[in-house]
Scaffold this active site. Structure first.
Site, PDB file in Angstrom:
ATOM      1  CG  ASP A   1      -7.773   0.297   2.536  1.00  0.00           C
ATOM      2  OD1 ASP A   1      -7.510   0.617   3.502  1.00  0.00           O
ATOM      3  OD2 ASP A   1      -7.118   0.311   1.563  1.00  0.00           O
TER       4      ASP A   1
ATOM      5  CG  ASN B   1       0.520   7.749  -6.061  1.00  0.00           C
ATOM      6  OD1 ASN B   1       0.652   8.589  -6.908  1.00  0.00           O
ATOM      7  ND2 ASN B   1      -0.678   7.235  -5.681  1.00  0.00           N
TER       8      ASN B   1
ATOM      9  CE1 TYR C   1      -7.877   4.357  -1.276  1.00  0.00           C
ATOM     10  CE2 TYR C   1      -9.121   2.556  -0.122  1.00  0.00           C
ATOM     11  CZ  TYR C   1      -8.061   3.084  -0.598  1.00  0.00           C
ATOM     12  OH  TYR C   1      -7.285   2.100  -1.319  1.00  0.00           O
TER      13      TYR C   1
ATOM     14  CG  HIS D   1      -9.428  -3.023  -5.501  1.00  0.00           C
ATOM     15  ND1 HIS D   1      -8.634  -1.654  -5.491  1.00  0.00           N
ATOM     16  CD2 HIS D   1      -8.639  -3.810  -4.869  1.00  0.00           C
ATOM     17  CE1 HIS D   1      -7.653  -1.922  -4.805  1.00  0.00           C
ATOM     18  NE2 HIS D   1      -7.624  -3.116  -4.196  1.00  0.00           N
TER      19      HIS D   1
ATOM     20  CG  HIS E   1       0.343  -1.313  -1.081  1.00  0.00           C
ATOM     21  ND1 HIS E   1       0.762   0.041  -1.531  1.00  0.00           N
ATOM     22  CD2 HIS E   1      -1.016  -0.941  -1.412  1.00  0.00           C
ATOM     23  CE1 HIS E   1       0.003   0.897  -1.573  1.00  0.00           C
ATOM     24  NE2 HIS E   1      -1.245   0.061  -1.686  1.00  0.00           N
TER      25      HIS E   1
ATOM     26  CG  ASP F   1       0.145   3.880  -6.143  1.00  0.00           C
ATOM     27  OD1 ASP F   1      -1.212   3.796  -6.078  1.00  0.00           O
ATOM     28  OD2 ASP F   1       0.745   3.489  -5.232  1.00  0.00           O
TER      29      ASP F   1
ATOM     30  CD  GLU G   1      -4.261  -3.488  -3.057  1.00  0.00           C
ATOM     31  OE1 GLU G   1      -3.076  -3.452  -2.570  1.00  0.00           O
ATOM     32  OE2 GLU G   1      -5.281  -2.957  -3.071  1.00  0.00           O
TER      33      GLU G   1
ATOM     34  CG  HIS H   1      -6.999   4.689   2.567  1.00  0.00           C
ATOM     35  ND1 HIS H   1      -6.494   5.971   2.203  1.00  0.00           N
ATOM     36  CD2 HIS H   1      -6.270   3.708   1.729  1.00  0.00           C
ATOM     37  CE1 HIS H   1      -5.600   5.797   1.401  1.00  0.00           C
ATOM     38  NE2 HIS H   1      -5.282   4.415   0.844  1.00  0.00           N
TER      39      HIS H   1
ATOM     40  CD1 TRP I   1      -8.116  10.767   0.715  1.00  0.00           C
ATOM     41  CD2 TRP I   1      -6.307   9.664   0.068  1.00  0.00           C
ATOM     42  NE1 TRP I   1      -8.344  10.319  -0.472  1.00  0.00           N
ATOM     43  CE2 TRP I   1      -7.371   9.529  -0.946  1.00  0.00           C
ATOM     44  CE3 TRP I   1      -5.167   8.975   0.074  1.00  0.00           C
ATOM     45  CZ2 TRP I   1      -7.317   8.544  -1.876  1.00  0.00           C
ATOM     46  CZ3 TRP I   1      -5.166   8.000  -1.009  1.00  0.00           C
ATOM     47  CH2 TRP I   1      -6.216   7.679  -1.877  1.00  0.00           C
TER      48      TRP I   1
END
Ligand code: KDG
Ligand code: MG
Length: 405
Positions: A212, A37, A159, A122, A314, A318, A341, A214, A405
């Site tokens: 999460d 990504n 996020y 999610h 994961h 993306d 996920e 992040h 981020w």
């Protein structure tokens, strides 16, 4: 059998994907996912310039030798660009082997350890009510494990939330330069426990909840968050701190019984070795697409199993359907699989380019028995969706300091 060509396709049916196609002299071909990504074209150049010329004429059945050749042979080991490029090749080779054998990849790995793969979805929202509303919706669709992310008051585009967009594809596909977002650790730590408190008040323990962070916290802040979330019984707290310094997780671990997950940005077992053997974490989130494909993921799972660490690959939008299929095959086999996920099958454009080999039922994915990875890729349809440069955002603190981020 010989490799006669390697084609690389870059398409954007909603968001950018890099697809590798290995063609053989016997007409059988294999598909792999090499999507990184925001850095897609760097992987394309690596594949075109530095991998393709070395593989023409080789026997595609020698998956292990080709993997070692690309990993050790380049001298400059590891790194996301290299390992994503290797992943695209490795997946395509497993796809070829399965097609030739007439077996799905999970059978090549040792056969199914389970019939269905548990997933988490999610639920995100602009406030707690909105987030719980999305949770309701996912539960009604059959999910029994859900990640909760909520906009933090005063922080634009927190996020994991959609910030007014329709879905992740709309959110992520149109960022020609990295947008900048605000981060405030105090505001976050003050707010997040309330989200989980309200969710548990409403649902009791009937659904597994995840979160999460992040990589935004320091170890002592993450330890505090883990402690504050203990009453709400999370399945796991993800990426509470960055893991370049693996010892950071030691400090989080020493202070909380909230289970810990990390690994989506790892590209090798070496990124997780200390975390696993010291039992600092409970779930390893590494993705086949970013860590060199199916061959090393199998090794990581076996290594993790020695230390009670389960896999939780994961699964963001993306990663292409080919990467998701690679996970479905791995998850079917992995004895120490935890959870996958899963954010859905994407929109109309994506489904016109890729056909997934799996279905969703009652919070689980069921992979079919098509030989190889089982994904179909429509090259003509892909041509209608050309690459668009698109970046992930960056974070800054209120005083302008650049943050994770
Ligand atoms: O490309 C980055 C995303 O894949 C990542 O932000 C998603 O953290 C993520 C997750 O857990 O799915
Ligand atoms: Mg994550």
């Amino acid at each position: 059998m010989k490799i006669v060509d390697i084609k690389i396709f870059v398409s954007n049916p909603g968001r950018n994907f890099v697809t590798v196609k290995i063609e053989t002299d016997e007409g059988v071909f294999g598909l792999g996912d090499a999507t990184l990504n925001g850095r897609e074209l760097a992987v394309v150049a690596y594949l075109e310039e530095h991998i393709k010329p070395c593989l023409i004429g080789r026997d595609p059945h020698k998956i292990e030798d080709i993997w070692q050749y690309l990993y050790k042979g380049c001298y400059w080991r590891r790194g996301p660009i290299t390992m994503t490029a290797i992943a695209g090749i490795d997946m395509a080779l497993w796809d070829i082997k399965g097609k030739v054998a007439g077996l799905p990849v999970y059978d090549l790995l040792g056969g199914k350890s389970r019939e269905k793969i548990r997933v988490y979805g999610h639920a995100n929202g602009q406030d707690i009510d909105d987030t719980l509303h999305h949770l309701d919706h996912l539960i009604s669709e059959g999910y029994n494990a859900v990640r909760l992310q909520c906009a933090i008051p005063g922080l634009e585009g927190t996020y994991g939330t959609l910030a007014g967009k329709k879905d992740y594809f709309e959110l992520q596909s149109d960022r020609p330069l990295p947008p900048e977002q605000l981060w405030d650790t105090k505001a976050y730590l003050d707010f997040v426990p309330e989200l989980f408190k309200k969710a548990r008040e409403k649902y009791g323990n009937s659904v597994d909840l995840l979160h999460d962070t992040h990589s935004r916290l320091t170890p002592i802040e993450a330890a505090r968050l883990g402690k504050m979330l203990e009453p709400y019984n999370l399945l796991f707290l993800e990426d509470s701190v960055t893991a370049e310094n693996q010892t950071g997780y030691k400090y989080v671990r020493e202070h909380t019984t909230t289970p810990l997950a990390v690994g989506e940005i790892f590209n090798s077992i070496w990124d997780a070795k200390e975390l696993i053997e010291n039992q600092y974490i409970d779930y390893l989130r590494t993705a086949a697409t970013h860590a060199g494909g199916i061959t090393p993921m199998r090794r990581m799972a076996d290594f993790a199993s020695l230390y009670h660490v389960r896999t939780a690959p994961h699964g963001p939008p993306d990663i292409s359907p080919i990467g998701h299929a690679a996970h479905a095959h791995l998850n079917s086999w992995t004895p120490n699989f935890g959870i996958q996920e899963f954010i859905g099958f994407g929109g109309e454009a994506l489904n016109s380019v890729f056909k997934y080999p799996m279905t969703f039922e009652h919070g689980h994915l069921i992979v079919n028995d098509t030989p190889g990875l089982g994904v179909e890729f429509d090259e003509k349809a892909a041509e209608q969706y050309p690459y668009k440069r698109s970046y992930l955002p960056v974070s800054r603190l209120k005083d302008g300091t650049l943050w994770n981020w």
